[in-house]
Design a protein around this motif. Structure first.
Motif, PDB file in Angstrom:
ATOM      1  N   SER A 261       0.835  -1.263  -0.073  1.00 39.38           N
ATOM      2  CA  SER A 261       0.454  -0.018  -0.077  1.00 39.38           C
ATOM      3  C   SER A 261       0.902   1.176   0.160  1.00 39.38           C
ATOM      4  CB  SER A 261      -0.871   0.107   1.491  1.00 39.38           C
ATOM      5  OG  SER A 261      -1.611   1.232   1.056  1.00 39.38           O
ATOM      6  N   GLY A 262      -0.142   2.754  -1.107  1.00 41.66           N
ATOM      7  CA  GLY A 262       1.171   3.261  -0.806  1.00 41.66           C
ATOM      8  C   GLY A 262       2.186   4.070  -1.551  1.00 41.66           C
ATOM      9  N   CYS A 263       3.316   2.346  -2.086  1.00 45.59           N
ATOM     10  CA  CYS A 263       3.874   2.232  -3.638  1.00 45.59           C
ATOM     11  C   CYS A 263       3.930   2.971  -4.876  1.00 45.59           C
ATOM     12  CB  CYS A 263       4.391   0.903  -3.052  1.00 45.59           C
ATOM     13  SG  CYS A 263       3.593   0.228  -4.406  1.00 45.59           S
ATOM     14  N   GLY A 264       2.381   3.708  -4.747  1.00 50.36           N
ATOM     15  CA  GLY A 264       2.507   4.176  -5.975  1.00 50.36           C
ATOM     16  C   GLY A 264       2.064   3.776  -7.442  1.00 50.36           C
ATOM     17  N   LYS A 265       1.280   2.408  -7.149  1.00 51.92           N
ATOM     18  CA  LYS A 265       0.218   1.960  -8.016  1.00 51.92           C
ATOM     19  C   LYS A 265      -0.905   2.547  -8.698  1.00 51.92           C
ATOM     20  CE  LYS A 265      -0.726  -1.423  -5.063  1.00 51.92           C
ATOM     21  NZ  LYS A 265      -0.433  -1.178  -3.776  1.00 51.92           N
ATOM     22  N   THR A 266      -1.558   3.241  -7.816  1.00 55.78           N
ATOM     23  CA  THR A 266      -2.242   4.044  -8.710  1.00 55.78           C
ATOM     24  C   THR A 266      -1.536   4.506  -9.287  1.00 55.78           C
ATOM     25  OG1 THR A 266      -4.038   2.705  -6.595  1.00 55.78           O
ATOM     26  CG2 THR A 266      -4.809   5.047  -7.740  1.00 55.78           C
ATOM     27  N   THR A 267      -0.667   6.109  -8.810  1.00 58.93           N
ATOM     28  CA  THR A 267      -0.869   7.096  -9.506  1.00 58.93           C
ATOM     29  C   THR A 267      -0.515   6.822 -10.761  1.00 58.93           C
ATOM     30  OG1 THR A 267      -0.241   7.845  -6.838  1.00 58.93           O
ATOM     31  CG2 THR A 267       0.582   9.043  -8.476  1.00 58.93           C
TER      32      THR A 267
HETATM   33  N1  LIG Z   1      -3.558  13.140  -4.591  1.00 56.60           N
HETATM   34  C1  LIG Z   1      -2.661  13.137  -3.770  1.00 56.60           C
HETATM   35  N2  LIG Z   1      -1.351  14.593  -3.324  1.00 56.60           N
HETATM   36  C2  LIG Z   1      -1.052  14.112  -2.852  1.00 56.60           C
HETATM   37  N3  LIG Z   1       0.027  12.685  -1.804  1.00 56.60           N
HETATM   38  C3  LIG Z   1      -0.796  11.676  -2.750  1.00 56.60           C
HETATM   39  C4  LIG Z   1      -2.397  11.702  -3.820  1.00 56.60           C
HETATM   40  N4  LIG Z   1      -2.160  10.515  -3.519  1.00 56.60           N
HETATM   41  C5  LIG Z   1      -1.412  10.241  -3.718  1.00 56.60           C
HETATM   42  N5  LIG Z   1      -0.583  10.296  -2.610  1.00 56.60           N
HETATM   43  C6  LIG Z   1       0.408   9.535  -2.326  1.00 56.60           C
HETATM   44  O1  LIG Z   1       1.413   8.558  -3.463  1.00 56.60           O
HETATM   45  C7  LIG Z   1       2.059   7.629  -2.739  1.00 56.60           C
HETATM   46  C8  LIG Z   1       1.122   6.700  -3.583  1.00 56.60           C
HETATM   47  O2  LIG Z   1       0.007   6.401  -3.238  1.00 56.60           O
HETATM   48  P1  LIG Z   1      -1.076   5.372  -4.622  1.00 56.60           P
HETATM   49  O3  LIG Z   1      -2.360   5.974  -4.096  1.00 56.60           O
HETATM   50  O4  LIG Z   1      -0.221   5.551  -6.016  1.00 56.60           O
HETATM   51  O5  LIG Z   1      -0.902   4.490  -3.481  1.00 56.60           O
HETATM   52  P2  LIG Z   1      -1.162   2.783  -4.467  1.00 56.60           P
HETATM   53  O6  LIG Z   1       0.369   2.199  -4.455  1.00 56.60           O
HETATM   54  O7  LIG Z   1      -2.287   2.975  -5.147  1.00 56.60           O
HETATM   55  O8  LIG Z   1      -1.405   2.909  -2.815  1.00 56.60           O
HETATM   56  P3  LIG Z   1      -3.243   1.643  -1.843  1.00 56.60           P
HETATM   57  O9  LIG Z   1      -2.486   0.049  -2.274  1.00 56.60           O
HETATM   58  O10 LIG Z   1      -3.226   2.089  -0.458  1.00 56.60           O
HETATM   59  O11 LIG Z   1      -4.000   1.675  -2.854  1.00 56.60           O
HETATM   60  C9  LIG Z   1       1.335   7.706  -1.205  1.00 56.60           C
HETATM   61  O12 LIG Z   1       2.128   7.972  -0.226  1.00 56.60           O
HETATM   62  C10 LIG Z   1       0.067   8.867  -1.354  1.00 56.60           C
HETATM   63  O13 LIG Z   1      -0.802   9.228   0.519  1.00 56.60           O
END
Ligand SMILES: Nc1ncnc2c1ncn2[C@@H]1O[C@H](COP(=O)(O)OP(=O)(O)OP(=O)(O)O)[C@@H](O)[C@H]1O
Ligand SMILES: [Mg+2]
Lengths: 345, 261
Positions: free
Chosen positions: A38-44
């Motif tokens: 979680s939080g590694c940036g996949k969604t981004t």
């Molecule tokens: N709009 C935003 N503004 C600031 N920081 C953000 C924003 N969206 C995401 N982040 C940060 O960017 C990092 C990556 O977020 P992301 O949603 O890509 O993680 P993820 O791998 O999809 O996690 P998960 O498995 O929990 O969905 C996280 O530290 C999150 O807090």
């Protein structure tokens, strides 16, 4: 369609570095999984490919030969399946699936024909006239998929499409989703934090940590030849073997174990299924816990170091807790890995 | 046992009677031939016709202002609520407080401020638009809040992103996703605005001129200067207009709340 990312990174307005500049390419028809905690940036990363998030300057996203970096999402022709499905509550199932085709301003009869085709493909015909609120979780997931696929997108992006389902359903739908994605024959990127999902569905898996891709490769390669300790621990739960080194031997509290190579600087790791209980093994350990898991016993072994080791024991009977057992670990079961992530590709 | 069961009911009935009896008496007075001789003087619709002759203008003015007020609050309030829903954050909260400010100011003070500001523009001061301005200021927060609440409860951002990925541009997303989703809130807000506008007295009383009386101002005027039967008949007409609106408003906001849950 071939997808090419060059130097794509994302720093949010508040300074969060969600994705470090990354290169990635996905071949035509390939299913790539982005796997990571979680939080590694996949969604981004996925949202940048979709056009829902704008990458830092200097990055480029190409679909085949066209640069889409500055194209808004509605003109990128991507199919998106959201974690929450985001089905339109004010429309019927059929209208949901036909929405993308309506946006393309296709003639009515063609829309109807293609909606029917996709509904059949996703086995949704029996529910076609229903409101989306009258569907089960698994059906909603299929509607979200059908809606994304109906306009024939150039790439299909799925953000944890199974995580809203309960565990038993998830497993059944995982295989179904894998089969559907193959049948669509579409370039797809699939985000998950569940390693079994990634290994089961994807052609290639990219393991991410803290905004960067640690390793990318076929599921078998990732599992058998992890490039770093993080990948080994995240994919297949590898455990460190603790002890001092004596050439090609590891001197553990439990005994001496031959290693596959001297490899100074690399540390030995092992997986539970590679630890065998056998009478003439070189190691001795105490059984701390025994858990019956149906297909096998999960046996916790003490006295081996700071971290307990676990062993999958596939037999009709298991040793009693407290008993001393002898263990062997075959050389090919030991992975020699660098301590820190030496970002290997 | 029996007592504990019936006591609350009794209290409730008593309280209801306390509230309803004056209304019933007032309505009865409006259809009694001579109130001081009581019901024995017979029932009549004469007073109602007289009210109609005297105050039809006020009634139509009120309905007209309510309608215009609705149009203006829709045109300003729905886009404002959309902006607030799409851009949550400090700025949005601040703006929301600002829009809601007229709620916490007594109508009287609001009216005085309006008069101070525009009183010297005689054309505007004496036009019905002046009253409309007051009503819009007073009812706008109800529209904004009602619509915004529905959008806040439906994960608008993800739904719109999903529509965008299917090829919908900004206007199509608003038309196909946001607007249909907000309909229950818009309906509830619209009924609230109309009801408030028709019933508004404090502010309107300060803003009105002798030639521009709204329904409630006319009512006060009737009690002050007409015989009691006429004023009571006026009350009856007021009830007939406002009670169904109140009921519809209650129903619509209940529905909106249920849908957003
Ligand atoms: N709009 C935003 N503004 C600031 N920081 C953000 C924003 N969206 C995401 N982040 C940060 O960017 C990092 C990556 O977020 P992301 O949603 O890509 O993680 P993820 O791998 O999809 O996690 P998960 O498995 O929990 O969905 C996280 O530290 C999150 O807090
Ligand atoms: Mg995510």
């Amino acid at each position: 369609m071939t997808l090419t990312l060059t130097n794509i990174g994302k720093t949010f307005a508040d300074g969060t570095r969600a994705v470090c500049p990354t290169d990635l390419s996905v071949a035509e028809g390939e299913i790539l999984s982005l796997l990571g905690p979680s939080g590694c940036g996949k969604t981004t990363l996925l949202r940048m490919i979709a056009g829902l998030e704008c990458p830092d300057s200097g990055g480029q996203i190409r679909f085949d030969d066209s640069d889409v970096t500055d194209l808004p999402v509605e003109r990128r022709q991507v199919g998106m399946v959201f974690q929450s499905y985001a089905l339109f509550p004010n429309m019927s199932l059929r209208a949901n699936v036909g929405y993308g085709l309506r946006m393309q301003k296709l003639p009515r009869p063609e829309i109807d024909a293609r909606v029917e085709e996709v509904l059949a493909l996703c086995r949704l015909e029996p529910y076609a006239a229903r409101a989306v609120s009258a569907l089960s979780g698994g059906q909603r997931q299929r509607v979200a998929l059908a809606r994304a696929i109906a306009p024939r997108p150039r790439v299909l992006l799925l953000d944890e499409p199974l995580s809203a389902l309960d565990a038993s359903l998830r497993e059944a739908l995982r295989d179904e989703l894998a089969e559907l994605l193959r049948r669509f024959n579409i370039t797809a990127i699939f985000v998950t934090h569940d390693q079994t999902e990634a290994l089961a569905i994807a052609d290639r898996v990219a393991v991410m940590q803290a905004g960067r891709i640690e390793q990318i490769g076929a599921p078998e390669v990732l599992y058998r030849q992890p490039a770093s300790r993080f990948v080994a621990e995240f994919v297949g739960d590898a455990m460190a073997l603790e002890g001092s080194r004596d050439g090609e031997m590891l001197c553990m509290a439990a005994g001496r174990l031959p290693l596959p190579a001297a490899a100074p600087g690399l540390l030995p790791y092992v997986r539970a299924e590679d630890i065998q209980i056998c009478a003439d093994g070189p190691l001795t350990a105490r059984v701390d816990s025994v858990t019956f898991l149906g297909t096998h016993y999960r046996i916790g072994l003490g006295d081996l170091g700071q971290q307990p080791l676990y062993c999958s024991h596939q037999a009709a009977v298991a040793p009693q807790p407290g008993a001393m057992v002898r263990l062997s670990i075959p050389k090919q079961g030991i992975m020699m890995l660098p301590q820190s992530q030496a970002s290997a590709r | 046992m029996r007592l504990t069961r019936y006591l609350p009911l009794g209290v409730a009935l008593l309280a209801a009677a306390f509230l309803i009896v004056p209304a019933i008496l007032s309505i009865l007075a409006g259809i009694t031939a001579n109130y001081f001789r009581g019901l024995s003087s017979g029932l009549t619709l004469r007073w109602i016709f007289e009210v109609w002759e005297l105050y039809a203008g006020s009634i139509f003015l009120s309905l007209w202002i309510a309608l215009c007020c609705l149009v203006v609050t829709l045109l300003i309030g729905v886009p404002a609520a959309y902006w607030l829903a799409r851009n949550p954050g400090r700025m949005a909260r601040w703006l929301e407080e600002f829009v809601s400010l007229p709620l916490s100011i007594p109508g009287l003070a609001l009216a005085l401020a309006l008069i101070q500001l525009y009183g010297s523009h005689l054309g505007f001061r004496t036009s019905w638009l002046f009253i409309l301005t007051g009503h819009v200021l007073y009812t706008l927060p109800f529209m904004v809040r009602s619509v915004q609440a529905v959008w806040a409860g439906m994960d608008l951002t993800t739904l719109e992103e999903s529509a965008a990925s299917l090829g919908a541009g900004p206007w199509q997303r608003f038309r196909d996703i946001a607007l249909p989703g907000a309909l229950p809130g818009i309906l509830a807000g619209a009924l609230t605005v109309v009801t408030l506008s028709i019933g508004e007295f404090n502010l309107t009383w300060m803003l009105h001129t002798p030639y521009l009386k709204t329904l409630p101002v006319g009512l006060a005027d009737a009690y002050a200067s007409m015989r009691l039967e006429i004023a009571s008949a006026y009350t009856l007409i007021f009830f007939v207009i406002i009670v169904p609106l109140l009921m519809a408003m209650q129903w619509a906001s209940d529905r909106a709340r249920r849908l957003t849950r």
